[in-house]
Design a protein around this motif. Structure first.
Motif, PDB file in Angstrom:
ATOM      1  N   TRP A  60      38.123  49.194  34.763  1.00  0.00           N
ATOM      2  CA  TRP A  60      37.679  49.537  36.116  1.00  0.00           C
ATOM      3  C   TRP A  60      36.281  48.970  36.343  1.00  0.00           C
ATOM      4  CZ3 TRP A  60      40.517  49.953  39.943  1.00  0.00           C
ATOM      5  CH2 TRP A  60      39.970  50.300  41.168  1.00  0.00           C
TER       6      TRP A  60
ATOM      7  N   SER B  78      43.467  47.628  44.545  1.00  0.00           N
ATOM      8  CA  SER B  78      42.536  47.932  43.460  1.00  0.00           C
ATOM      9  C   SER B  78      41.509  46.809  43.312  1.00  0.00           C
ATOM     10  CB  SER B  78      43.261  48.217  42.147  1.00  0.00           C
ATOM     11  OG  SER B  78      44.266  47.294  41.907  1.00  0.00           O
TER      12      SER B  78
ATOM     13  N   SER C 149      50.932  44.183  39.871  1.00  0.00           N
ATOM     14  CA  SER C 149      50.255  42.887  39.806  1.00  0.00           C
ATOM     15  C   SER C 149      50.210  42.408  38.353  1.00  0.00           C
ATOM     16  CB  SER C 149      48.859  42.963  40.412  1.00  0.00           C
ATOM     17  OG  SER C 149      48.080  43.904  39.734  1.00  0.00           O
TER      18      SER C 149
ATOM     19  N   SER D  75      44.655  43.049  34.758  1.00  0.00           N
ATOM     20  CA  SER D  75      45.492  43.854  33.861  1.00  0.00           C
ATOM     21  C   SER D  75      46.713  43.077  33.363  1.00  0.00           C
ATOM     22  CB  SER D  75      45.919  45.149  34.556  1.00  0.00           C
ATOM     23  OG  SER D  75      46.491  44.849  35.808  1.00  0.00           O
TER      24      SER D  75
ATOM     25  N   ALA E 221      45.656  53.223  39.806  1.00  0.00           N
ATOM     26  CA  ALA E 221      45.117  53.148  41.161  1.00  0.00           C
ATOM     27  C   ALA E 221      46.217  53.470  42.174  1.00  0.00           C
ATOM     28  CB  ALA E 221      44.534  51.764  41.393  1.00  0.00           C
TER      29      ALA E 221
ATOM     30  N   SER F 263      45.498  38.526  38.074  1.00  0.00           N
ATOM     31  CA  SER F 263      45.240  39.969  38.051  1.00  0.00           C
ATOM     32  C   SER F 263      44.800  40.344  36.638  1.00  0.00           C
ATOM     33  CB  SER F 263      46.504  40.724  38.434  1.00  0.00           C
ATOM     34  OG  SER F 263      46.245  42.110  38.405  1.00  0.00           O
TER      35      SER F 263
ATOM     36  N   HIS G 174      37.736  47.821  42.843  1.00  0.00           N
ATOM     37  CA  HIS G 174      37.012  47.440  41.623  1.00  0.00           C
ATOM     38  C   HIS G 174      35.551  47.064  41.927  1.00  0.00           C
ATOM     39  CE1 HIS G 174      39.423  46.876  38.004  1.00  0.00           C
ATOM     40  NE2 HIS G 174      40.422  46.368  38.678  1.00  0.00           N
TER      41      HIS G 174
ATOM     42  N   LYS H 138      40.916  52.601  30.874  1.00  0.00           N
ATOM     43  CA  LYS H 138      41.084  51.802  32.089  1.00  0.00           C
ATOM     44  C   LYS H 138      40.129  50.627  32.171  1.00  0.00           C
ATOM     45  CE  LYS H 138      43.819  55.148  33.592  1.00  0.00           C
ATOM     46  NZ  LYS H 138      45.281  54.935  33.611  1.00  0.00           N
TER      47      LYS H 138
ATOM     48  N   MET I 281      37.854  57.786  35.828  1.00  0.00           N
ATOM     49  CA  MET I 281      37.996  56.592  36.670  1.00  0.00           C
ATOM     50  C   MET I 281      38.136  56.995  38.142  1.00  0.00           C
ATOM     51  SD  MET I 281      40.829  53.546  36.762  1.00  0.00           S
ATOM     52  CE  MET I 281      42.136  54.596  37.392  1.00  0.00           C
TER      53      MET I 281
ATOM     54  N   LYS J 296      34.153  45.127  37.550  1.00  0.00           N
ATOM     55  CA  LYS J 296      34.086  43.768  36.986  1.00  0.00           C
ATOM     56  C   LYS J 296      32.628  43.360  36.838  1.00  0.00           C
ATOM     57  CE  LYS J 296      38.196  42.673  39.693  1.00  0.00           C
ATOM     58  NZ  LYS J 296      39.184  41.690  40.064  1.00  0.00           N
TER      59      LYS J 296
HETATM   60  C1  DP6 Z   1      43.540  51.149  37.667  1.00  0.00           C
HETATM   61  O1  DP6 Z   1      44.361  44.385  37.283  1.00  0.00           O
HETATM   62  O2  DP6 Z   1      45.101  45.391  39.471  1.00  0.00           O
HETATM   63  O3  DP6 Z   1      45.337  49.784  36.921  1.00  0.00           O
HETATM   64  O4  DP6 Z   1      42.065  42.179  38.341  1.00  0.00           O
HETATM   65  O5  DP6 Z   1      41.591  42.856  40.677  1.00  0.00           O
HETATM   66  O6  DP6 Z   1      43.947  42.304  40.006  1.00  0.00           O
HETATM   67  P1  DP6 Z   1      42.588  42.863  39.577  1.00  0.00           P
HETATM   68  O7  DP6 Z   1      42.819  44.393  39.242  1.00  0.00           O
HETATM   69  P2  DP6 Z   1      43.999  45.116  38.510  1.00  0.00           P
HETATM   70  O8  DP6 Z   1      43.280  46.498  38.120  1.00  0.00           O
HETATM   71  C2  DP6 Z   1      43.964  47.475  37.402  1.00  0.00           C
HETATM   72  C3  DP6 Z   1      43.229  48.738  37.469  1.00  0.00           C
HETATM   73  C4  DP6 Z   1      43.928  49.923  36.850  1.00  0.00           C
HETATM   74  C5  DP6 Z   1      43.483  50.155  35.424  1.00  0.00           C
HETATM   75  C6  DP6 Z   1      44.036  49.231  34.381  1.00  0.00           C
HETATM   76  O9  DP6 Z   1      45.184  48.750  34.494  1.00  0.00           O
HETATM   77  O10 DP6 Z   1      43.329  49.051  33.368  1.00  0.00           O
END
Ligand code: DP6
Length: 342
Positions: free
Chosen positions: A17, A206, A112, A156, A298, A154, A210, A15, A256, A19
């Motif tokens: 998770w 998320s 996203s 991911s 998430a 986003s 984060h 993941k 996570m 920043k």
């Molecule tokens: C739990 O990419 O939705 O899915 O960058 O703030 O838009 P932002 O976050 P995002 O986070 C994804 C978190 C996760 C784990 C993952 O996809 O790695």
């Protein structure tokens, strides 16, 4: 002329998770995901020739048929993202955008990721009149550069630009991060069955959660472990070894969620249905009824990862005991597509 991008979602095995820098979208750690096939966002864009951003024109943005505006909670991120692209590349035309997800939004399937992936490709294709991914590349927008742009919407999303199994490396500084395919989809035909306990939008995004990761006493310990876990996962994928990959997937997802639950403020994405299901799932697997493993993003919904025959074995048990819940069946996919129509 309409430019239509279809970009799949991805399910993280390791993941993203936390920043290091939220403004630069610099993740705390490297991550690894499987790009999905059918669970995708389709976004159609055309340039409104009589509206110009420089003369205070505005984009028209429709999500699932409903118009969203700059000051709507759902519209704000999209308009901000488009403003960033227009400013950086001096794109002047206003856009009409229609987007729809082929799955429920905001409940643990990375909408996203596919959403910003599809928006990035379709918007830039419309602005640069690129009719294919190859033409986008000729016009200066390679998949790698598009992935980096989508990441600003986003994080991911950057992993959805390749099919198969994809690694996003955080790098020594924010500019050195890169995302690339680790293994193609043909390497290993894994499936993902998403068991839907809730189709409601989650209470806490998320992106918000984060930022709290650093306050969890578990987070720094996790970051130390991750490098060797990533290599172990990569090797398990390379050798198509489910006995090695599966336990790593589960440890990773639970860890996570432990970070989320022990952060301040804490975020709980699990529902009681999620917990009941996990107990049942482990019991059934221990009885030898299927060889499948879970991961969770998430949200409260559970992704069951298995080889195709084992997915069928899992679904037979699931349909007997959990028939009141809906599920979505998907598998590893081959990445984004771009087309056009008049
Ligand atoms: C739990 O990419 O939705 O899915 O960058 O703030 O838009 P932002 O976050 P995002 O986070 C994804 C978190 C996760 C784990 C993952 O996809 O790695």
């Amino acid at each position: 002329m309409w430019f239509e991008a279809k970009v799949p979602s991805n399910i993280a095995f390791l993941k993203y998770w936390g920043k290091r820098d939220a403004a630069l979208q610099w993740p705390a750690n490297d991550s690894l995901s499987m790009t999905l096939d059918g669970l995708a966002t389709v976004t159609k864009v055309k340039v409104l020739s009589d509206h110009n951003l420089k003369s205070k024109g505005e984009h028209k943005f429709f999500f699932a048929g409903e118009e969203k505006y700059r000051d709507d909670p759902e519209g704000a991120k999209v308009f901000k993202f488009l403003d960033g692209l227009a400013q950086r590349f001096d794109f002047r035309g206003c856009l009409e955008i229609h987007t729809k997800n082929q799955f429920p939004t905001g409940c643990g399937i990375a909408s996203s990721a596919s959403g910003f992936g599809a928006l990035t490709i379709a918007a830039i294709a419309a602005w640069t009149k690129s009719e294919s991914l190859a033409e986008l590349e000729q016009n200066g927008f390679s998949l790698s550069s598009l992935a980096q742009l989508a990441r600003m919407g986003s994080g991911s999303a950057c992993r959805s630009f390749w099919g198969g199994y994809v690694r996003w490396e955080a790098g020594e500084n924010a500019d050195l991060q890169r995302c690339q395919q680790a293994l193609p989809s043909e390497h290993w035909a894994l499936t993902d069955t998403v068991v839907l306990f809730s189709e409601a939008k989650k209470a806490r995004s998320s992106s918000q959660a984060h930022l709290d990761a650093w306050s969890s006493p578990l987070f720094k310990v996790r970051l130390v472990e991750l490098r060797s876990r990533l290599e172990a996962m990569h090797q398990a994928l390379e050798s198509r070894d489910m006995d090695r990959l599966g336990p790593l997937l589960e440890t990773e997802a639970l860890e996570m969620h432990a970070v989320m639950m022990s952060a301040r403020p804490a975020t709980y994405f699990f529902d009681h249905e999620t917990a009941d299901f996990l107990v049942w799932f482990r019991e059934q697997r221990a009885k030898g009824l299927f060889k499948a493993y879970f991961t969770i993003d998430a949200g409260p919904n559970v992704h069951v990862i298995a080889e195709p025959g084992e997915q069928q074995a899992f679904l037979r048990c699931f349909s007997k005991d959990f028939s009141k819940y809906r599920y979505l069946s998907d598998c590893v996919g081959s990445g984004p597509q771009l087309g056009f129509s008049n």
